[in-house]
Motif scaffolding. Structure first.
Motif, PDB file in Angstrom:
ATOM      1  N   VAL A   1       0.854  -1.187   0.000  1.00 36.62           N
ATOM      2  CA  VAL A   1       0.000   0.000   0.000  1.00 36.62           C
ATOM      3  C   VAL A   1       0.890   1.237   0.000  1.00 36.62           C
ATOM      4  CG1 VAL A   1      -1.808   1.241   1.244  1.00 36.62           C
ATOM      5  CG2 VAL A   1      -1.801  -1.265   1.226  1.00 36.62           C
ATOM      6  N   GLU A   2       0.677   2.091  -0.995  1.00 35.28           N
ATOM      7  CA  GLU A   2       1.445   3.317  -1.136  1.00 35.28           C
ATOM      8  C   GLU A   2       0.477   4.490  -1.246  1.00 35.28           C
ATOM      9  OE1 GLU A   2       3.659   2.341  -4.666  1.00 35.28           O
ATOM     10  OE2 GLU A   2       5.084   1.090  -3.561  1.00 35.28           O
ATOM     11  N   GLU A   3       0.989   5.698  -1.347  1.00 32.25           N
ATOM     12  CA  GLU A   3       0.152   6.890  -1.450  1.00 32.25           C
ATOM     13  C   GLU A   3      -0.685   6.843  -2.725  1.00 32.25           C
ATOM     14  OE1 GLU A   3      -1.457  10.301  -0.040  1.00 32.25           O
ATOM     15  OE2 GLU A   3       0.253   9.392   0.963  1.00 32.25           O
ATOM     16  N   ASN A   4      -2.003   6.722  -2.587  1.00 36.91           N
ATOM     17  CA  ASN A   4      -2.972   6.711  -3.692  1.00 36.91           C
ATOM     18  C   ASN A   4      -2.757   5.591  -4.706  1.00 36.91           C
ATOM     19  OD1 ASN A   4      -4.540   8.941  -2.827  1.00 36.91           O
ATOM     20  ND2 ASN A   4      -2.918  10.295  -3.516  1.00 36.91           N
ATOM     21  N   GLN A   5      -2.134   4.509  -4.285  1.00 31.72           N
ATOM     22  CA  GLN A   5      -1.964   3.355  -5.166  1.00 31.72           C
ATOM     23  C   GLN A   5      -1.597   2.130  -4.347  1.00 31.72           C
ATOM     24  OE1 GLN A   5       1.189   4.702  -7.775  1.00 31.72           O
ATOM     25  NE2 GLN A   5       2.785   3.789  -6.525  1.00 31.72           N
ATOM     26  N   VAL A   6      -1.806   0.960  -4.950  1.00 28.88           N
ATOM     27  CA  VAL A   6      -1.326  -0.292  -4.380  1.00 28.88           C
ATOM     28  C   VAL A   6      -0.491  -0.987  -5.453  1.00 28.88           C
ATOM     29  CG1 VAL A   6      -3.188  -0.610  -2.704  1.00 28.88           C
ATOM     30  CG2 VAL A   6      -3.448  -1.538  -4.998  1.00 28.88           C
ATOM     31  N   ARG A   7       0.553  -1.658  -5.013  1.00 24.58           N
ATOM     32  CA  ARG A   7       1.483  -2.319  -5.923  1.00 24.58           C
ATOM     33  C   ARG A   7       1.393  -3.823  -5.691  1.00 24.58           C
ATOM     34  NH1 ARG A   7       6.114  -0.251  -8.314  1.00 24.58           N
ATOM     35  NH2 ARG A   7       5.781   1.650  -7.116  1.00 24.58           N
ATOM     36  N   MET A   8       0.996  -4.572  -6.725  1.00 18.55           N
ATOM     37  CA  MET A   8       0.909  -6.027  -6.619  1.00 18.55           C
ATOM     38  C   MET A   8       2.322  -6.592  -6.451  1.00 18.55           C
ATOM     39  SD  MET A   8      -0.818  -8.782  -9.242  1.00 18.55           S
ATOM     40  CE  MET A   8      -2.438  -8.052  -9.166  1.00 18.55           C
ATOM     41  N   LEU A   9       2.465  -7.518  -5.523  1.00 23.25           N
ATOM     42  CA  LEU A   9       3.761  -8.141  -5.259  1.00 23.25           C
ATOM     43  C   LEU A   9       3.811  -9.533  -5.866  1.00 23.25           C
ATOM     44  CD1 LEU A   9       4.157  -7.044  -1.521  1.00 23.25           C
ATOM     45  CD2 LEU A   9       4.997  -5.882  -3.577  1.00 23.25           C
ATOM     46  N   ASP A  10       5.015 -10.081  -6.000  1.00 23.78           N
ATOM     47  CA  ASP A  10       5.138 -11.434  -6.549  1.00 23.78           C
ATOM     48  C   ASP A  10       4.752 -12.465  -5.488  1.00 23.78           C
ATOM     49  OD1 ASP A  10       7.350 -11.745  -4.857  1.00 23.78           O
ATOM     50  OD2 ASP A  10       8.824 -11.613  -6.471  1.00 23.78           O
ATOM     51  N   LEU A  11       4.845 -13.733  -5.831  1.00 21.30           N
ATOM     52  CA  LEU A  11       4.400 -14.801  -4.925  1.00 21.30           C
ATOM     53  C   LEU A  11       5.182 -14.848  -3.619  1.00 21.30           C
ATOM     54  CD1 LEU A  11       3.801 -17.640  -7.543  1.00 21.30           C
ATOM     55  CD2 LEU A  11       2.099 -16.198  -6.400  1.00 21.30           C
ATOM     56  N   GLN A  12       6.427 -14.355  -3.631  1.00 18.75           N
ATOM     57  CA  GLN A  12       7.240 -14.334  -2.411  1.00 18.75           C
ATOM     58  C   GLN A  12       7.020 -13.062  -1.598  1.00 18.75           C
ATOM     59  OE1 GLN A  12       8.682 -15.193  -5.540  1.00 18.75           O
ATOM     60  NE2 GLN A  12       8.290 -17.306  -4.962  1.00 18.75           N
ATOM     61  N   GLY A  13       6.210 -12.154  -2.109  1.00 20.46           N
ATOM     62  CA  GLY A  13       5.945 -10.902  -1.398  1.00 20.46           C
ATOM     63  C   GLY A  13       6.943  -9.806  -1.710  1.00 20.46           C
ATOM     64  N   ASP A  14       7.687  -9.955  -2.817  1.00 20.61           N
ATOM     65  CA  ASP A  14       8.669  -8.955  -3.217  1.00 20.61           C
ATOM     66  C   ASP A  14       8.095  -8.057  -4.305  1.00 20.61           C
ATOM     67  OD1 ASP A  14      10.652 -10.038  -1.506  1.00 20.61           O
ATOM     68  OD2 ASP A  14      11.133 -11.561  -3.010  1.00 20.61           O
ATOM     69  N   VAL A  15       8.615  -6.829  -4.379  1.00 16.91           N
ATOM     70  CA  VAL A  15       8.201  -5.896  -5.422  1.00 16.91           C
ATOM     71  C   VAL A  15       8.638  -6.449  -6.772  1.00 16.91           C
ATOM     72  CG1 VAL A  15       8.559  -3.568  -6.348  1.00 16.91           C
ATOM     73  CG2 VAL A  15       8.283  -3.899  -3.891  1.00 16.91           C
ATOM     74  N   ILE A  16       7.737  -6.413  -7.740  1.00 15.57           N
ATOM     75  CA  ILE A  16       8.037  -6.881  -9.091  1.00 15.57           C
ATOM     76  C   ILE A  16       8.895  -5.825  -9.779  1.00 15.57           C
ATOM     77  CG2 ILE A  16       7.041  -7.495 -11.326  1.00 15.57           C
ATOM     78  CD1 ILE A  16       4.555  -8.464  -9.685  1.00 15.57           C
ATOM     79  N   GLU A  17      10.002  -6.276 -10.365  1.00 14.75           N
ATOM     80  CA  GLU A  17      10.924  -5.364 -11.028  1.00 14.75           C
ATOM     81  C   GLU A  17      10.968  -5.652 -12.516  1.00 14.75           C
ATOM     82  OE1 GLU A  17      14.581  -5.945  -8.920  1.00 14.75           O
ATOM     83  OE2 GLU A  17      13.866  -4.866  -7.155  1.00 14.75           O
ATOM     84  N   GLY A  18      11.609  -4.786 -13.262  1.00 14.13           N
ATOM     85  CA  GLY A  18      11.754  -4.970 -14.695  1.00 14.13           C
ATOM     86  C   GLY A  18      10.908  -3.979 -15.464  1.00 14.13           C
ATOM     87  N   GLU A  19      10.871  -4.171 -16.793  1.00 12.48           N
ATOM     88  CA  GLU A  19      10.197  -3.205 -17.643  1.00 12.48           C
ATOM     89  C   GLU A  19       8.679  -3.208 -17.484  1.00 12.48           C
ATOM     90  OE1 GLU A  19       9.940  -5.244 -21.959  1.00 12.48           O
ATOM     91  OE2 GLU A  19      11.989  -4.881 -21.242  1.00 12.48           O
ATOM     92  N   LEU A  20       8.108  -4.274 -16.964  1.00 15.24           N
ATOM     93  CA  LEU A  20       6.657  -4.333 -16.754  1.00 15.24           C
ATOM     94  C   LEU A  20       6.238  -3.953 -15.326  1.00 15.24           C
ATOM     95  CD1 LEU A  20       5.841  -7.662 -18.662  1.00 15.24           C
ATOM     96  CD2 LEU A  20       5.688  -5.321 -19.518  1.00 15.24           C
ATOM     97  N   ALA A  21       7.180  -3.560 -14.494  1.00 16.79           N
ATOM     98  CA  ALA A  21       6.903  -3.305 -13.070  1.00 16.79           C
ATOM     99  C   ALA A  21       5.776  -2.296 -12.860  1.00 16.79           C
ATOM    100  CB  ALA A  21       8.172  -2.829 -12.376  1.00 16.79           C
ATOM    101  N   ASP A  22       5.747  -1.235 -13.649  1.00 18.83           N
ATOM    102  CA  ASP A  22       4.715  -0.203 -13.469  1.00 18.83           C
ATOM    103  C   ASP A  22       3.314  -0.703 -13.804  1.00 18.83           C
ATOM    104  OD1 ASP A  22       6.579   1.590 -12.586  1.00 18.83           O
ATOM    105  OD2 ASP A  22       6.786   2.635 -14.495  1.00 18.83           O
ATOM    106  N   LEU A  23       3.219  -1.789 -14.553  1.00 16.16           N
ATOM    107  CA  LEU A  23       1.904  -2.328 -14.905  1.00 16.16           C
ATOM    108  C   LEU A  23       1.254  -3.084 -13.748  1.00 16.16           C
ATOM    109  CD1 LEU A  23       2.631  -3.564 -18.545  1.00 16.16           C
ATOM    110  CD2 LEU A  23       1.504  -1.448 -17.814  1.00 16.16           C
ATOM    111  N   TYR A  24       1.990  -3.314 -12.690  1.00 15.14           N
ATOM    112  CA  TYR A  24       1.442  -4.002 -11.513  1.00 15.14           C
ATOM    113  C   TYR A  24       0.956  -3.010 -10.452  1.00 15.14           C
ATOM    114  CZ  TYR A  24       3.115  -8.334 -13.510  1.00 15.14           C
ATOM    115  OH  TYR A  24       3.307  -9.416 -14.328  1.00 15.14           O
ATOM    116  N   ILE A  25       0.843  -1.749 -10.840  1.00 11.35           N
ATOM    117  CA  ILE A  25       0.367  -0.711  -9.929  1.00 11.35           C
ATOM    118  C   ILE A  25      -1.100  -0.413 -10.236  1.00 11.35           C
ATOM    119  CG2 ILE A  25       0.597   1.702  -9.232  1.00 11.35           C
ATOM    120  CD1 ILE A  25       3.590   1.457  -9.895  1.00 11.35           C
ATOM    121  N   LEU A  26      -1.933  -0.453  -9.200  1.00 11.32           N
ATOM    122  CA  LEU A  26      -3.345  -0.076  -9.327  1.00 11.32           C
ATOM    123  C   LEU A  26      -3.499   1.313  -8.688  1.00 11.32           C
ATOM    124  CD1 LEU A  26      -5.055  -3.411  -8.174  1.00 11.32           C
ATOM    125  CD2 LEU A  26      -4.259  -2.779 -10.459  1.00 11.32           C
ATOM    126  N   LYS A  27      -4.065   2.239  -9.425  1.00 12.43           N
ATOM    127  CA  LYS A  27      -4.232   3.618  -8.964  1.00 12.43           C
ATOM    128  C   LYS A  27      -5.584   3.786  -8.275  1.00 12.43           C
ATOM    129  CE  LYS A  27      -0.457   5.286 -10.914  1.00 12.43           C
ATOM    130  NZ  LYS A  27       0.613   5.896 -10.187  1.00 12.43           N
TER     131      LYS A  27
END
Length: 154
Positions: A124-150
């Motif tokens: 949970v972040e300011e005005n958005q939530v970021r989907m995490l991977d199965l281990q609970g880590d932030v998803i990285e790479g070129e598609l990382a921003d697509l896992y953010i729900l505004k």
């Protein structure tokens, strides 16, 4: 004689107070070495952000155009998750919905949605939530921003 005695008394008081100030200053510097400078910050997403509301975004999909995802978080720690697969089922779009309760991880910044044997985590972040991977880590790479729900609504 009285003047001399009075001057001597005043001089003694002034000297004594100066000596006392020097001792206080030295004692204060000694104590500073012993003070733990660690500041505990108890602020986290759970108690500092306005996290209740509706979040939307389109997450990546392996065999379709994307997954339109809507997540509603409620004050009583319940949620409603709706996912629609885009472009794969033109005649009959596949929409999946689930609801249940969520819990906060100990750090107060990650929620865990549980529905049956399925677990999804969001940071949970300011005005958005970021989907995490199965281990609970932030998803990285070129598609990382697509896992953010505004956040779209309260």
């Amino acid at each position: 004689m009285k003047k001399t005695a009075l001057l001597l008394a005043i001089a003694t008081i002034v000297l004594a107070s100066c000596k006392n100030e020097v001792q206080k200053e030295a004692a204060s510097e000694e104590n500073m070495d012993k003070v733990d400078s660690t500041v505990v910050d108890s602020h986290n997403a759970e108690n500092s952000l306005d996290w209740v509301g509706v979040y939307e975004g389109t997450t990546p999909c392996a065999d379709c155009e994307g997954i339109k995802t809507t997540l509603e978080l409620n004050t009583d720690n319940t949620y409603l998750l709706s996912q629609t697969y885009l472009g794969k089922y033109e005649d009959d779009p596949k929409e999946f919905g689930e609801n249940g309760s969520f819990t906060w991880k100990d750090n107060g910044s990650v929620i865990v949605l549980k529905s049956g044997d399925k677990t999804i985590q969001f940071k949970v972040e300011e005005n958005q939530v970021r989907m995490l991977d199965l281990q609970g880590d932030v998803i990285e790479g070129e598609l990382a921003d697509l896992y953010i729900l505004k956040k779209t609504a309260q």
